[in-house]
Design an enzyme around this catalytic site. Structure first.
Site, short mmCIF file in Angstrom:
data_model
loop_
_atom_site.label_atom_id
_atom_site.label_comp_id
_atom_site.label_asym_id
_atom_site.label_seq_id
_atom_site.Cartn_x
_atom_site.Cartn_y
_atom_site.Cartn_z
N ARG A 159 44.51 -3.42 1.75
CA ARG A 159 43.77 -3.42 0.19
C ARG A 159 44.78 -2.33 -0.34
NH1 ARG A 159 39.44 -3.16 3.78
NH2 ARG A 159 37.96 -4.73 3.62
N LYS A 182 36.88 0.10 4.39
CA LYS A 182 35.49 0.03 3.62
C LYS A 182 34.44 0.32 4.54
CE LYS A 182 36.18 -2.86 -0.29
NZ LYS A 182 35.44 -4.14 -1.00
N HIS A 250 46.39 -7.32 -4.77
CA HIS A 250 45.47 -7.84 -3.84
C HIS A 250 45.78 -9.15 -3.81
CE1 HIS A 250 41.80 -7.21 -1.91
NE2 HIS A 250 41.22 -8.35 -2.39
N ARG A 253 47.64 -9.32 -0.42
CA ARG A 253 46.89 -9.25 1.04
C ARG A 253 46.36 -10.49 1.04
NH1 ARG A 253 42.61 -6.22 3.89
NH2 ARG A 253 40.29 -6.98 3.31
N HIS A 276 37.63 -7.33 7.84
CA HIS A 276 36.50 -8.01 7.31
C HIS A 276 35.25 -8.03 8.42
CE1 HIS A 276 38.71 -10.56 3.92
NE2 HIS A 276 38.26 -9.12 3.53
N TYR A 285 33.14 -10.87 13.39
CA TYR A 285 34.57 -10.82 13.83
C TYR A 285 34.46 -10.23 15.36
CZ TYR A 285 34.97 -5.77 12.75
OH TYR A 285 34.72 -4.44 12.62
#
Length: 305
Positions: A159, A182, A250, A253, A276, A285
């Site tokens: 990011r 994040k 972005h 990405r 993610h 994931y």
């Protein structure tokens, strides 16, 4: 105008989001704007200056009226959902720090957001961008900064906020970058030589002295480079070379993920690299070893050499 106590609580909340939740500056600013919009509506709704008691006693009718007003004002579904999330976040913070008990706001469901597929660039557009981004900088170190940053994002799938937080300490490991993304989630990204070499060249001519923990990408006056400043450079590039309208930091990405997938990389490996929880809303994931991630790059990445 806000009650002094409320403003103090907002200030503490913002510090909490940055220092303890590791939210990006962009998210904190957006959340702050959403919360103030809610409090302004509450002020209008109650016809008096909002106090902490108004916040504690806000009922479901007030909250739904605020959401309806945002819909009437043509806010997107995504913006309305983010606004509700911001206000819920603030109330959750009040639960942790004051005597506020569980609030009715947590029973309100967010509007369902329309899912838009991420727009990737073609490999040709990426090549044009990487070849010409250096033309926008005026001085050599800024030109090299722009290229090394863009290559880093495309080579690592970071990011923009993550890329702009890279420090000299990240460069000390020759094999991988350890990223805190994040929600304070950690992930491992293999270093590609092309990205690391460009960053090293950039740092050699950077006219500012930096400590090991300071972000390496700097603006022209020596302060930390901001996302909007870099995106303005990309706008110039986009207009001059007739590149797609959706080209932003972005989008590189997204292109990172799309190009790996097109070249046969495993979906779960890409998922891990992006940080993610899932690439679809239903798929969790799985952790992948560093060696496996390196193998993905070795076999699939278009600029690995």
């Amino acid at each position: 105008m806000l009650d002094i106590l409320i403003q103090e609580l907002i200030d503490k909340w913002q510090k909490y989001l940055v220092l303890q939740r590791n939210y990006s500056n962009y998210t904190v600013i957006s959340y702050n704007n959403d919360l103030k919009n809610f409090l302004e509506f509450m002020n209008y709704y109650n016809s008096e200056l909002v106090t902490i008691n108004h916040i504690k006693n806000a009922d479901i009718r007030l909250i739904r009226s605020w959401l309806a007003k945002r819909n009437y004002d043509n806010f997107t579904t995504s913006s309305i959902a983010r606004g509700l999330s911001a206000v819920k976040n603030f109330y959750r913070f009040l639960e942790k720090t004051t005597q506020l008990n569980s609030h009715i706001i947590f029973s309100i469901k967010s509007p369902k957001k329309t899912k838009l597929l991420p727009k990737a660039l073609s490999e040709d557009d990426v090549v044009v961008s990487l070849e010409h981004i250096e033309e926008y900088g005026n001085v050599k170190w800024v030109e090299l900064r722009n290229k090394s940053l863009l290559v880093l994002i495309y080579a690592s799938g970071l990011r923009i906020s993550e890329a702009l937080s890279i420090t000299k300490l990240h460069l000390q490991n020759l094999e991988f970058i350890r990223i805190i993304g994040k929600g304070s989630k950690e992930r491992i990204i293999p270093w590609l030589p092309i990205a690391k070499n460009l960053i090293t060249q950039y740092l050699e001519i950077l006219p500012y002295k930096l400590g090991d923990n300071e972000p390496i990408f700097r603006g022209k006056r020596g302060k930390k480079l901001q996302p909007q400043v870099f995106n303005r450079e990309l706008i110039k590039l986009k207009h001059f070379y007739g590149l797609p309208q959706h080209l932003t930091a972005h989008s590189f990405r997204h292109s990172f993920a799309s190009h790996l997938l097109e070249r046969g990389a495993e979906l779960r490996s890409i998922q891990e690299l992006l940080g993610h929880k899932s690439l679809s809303t239903t798929q969790n994931y799985t952790k992948t070893s560093i060696k496996r991630l390196e193998a993905v790059y070795t076999t699939a990445y278009p600029i690995k050499k």
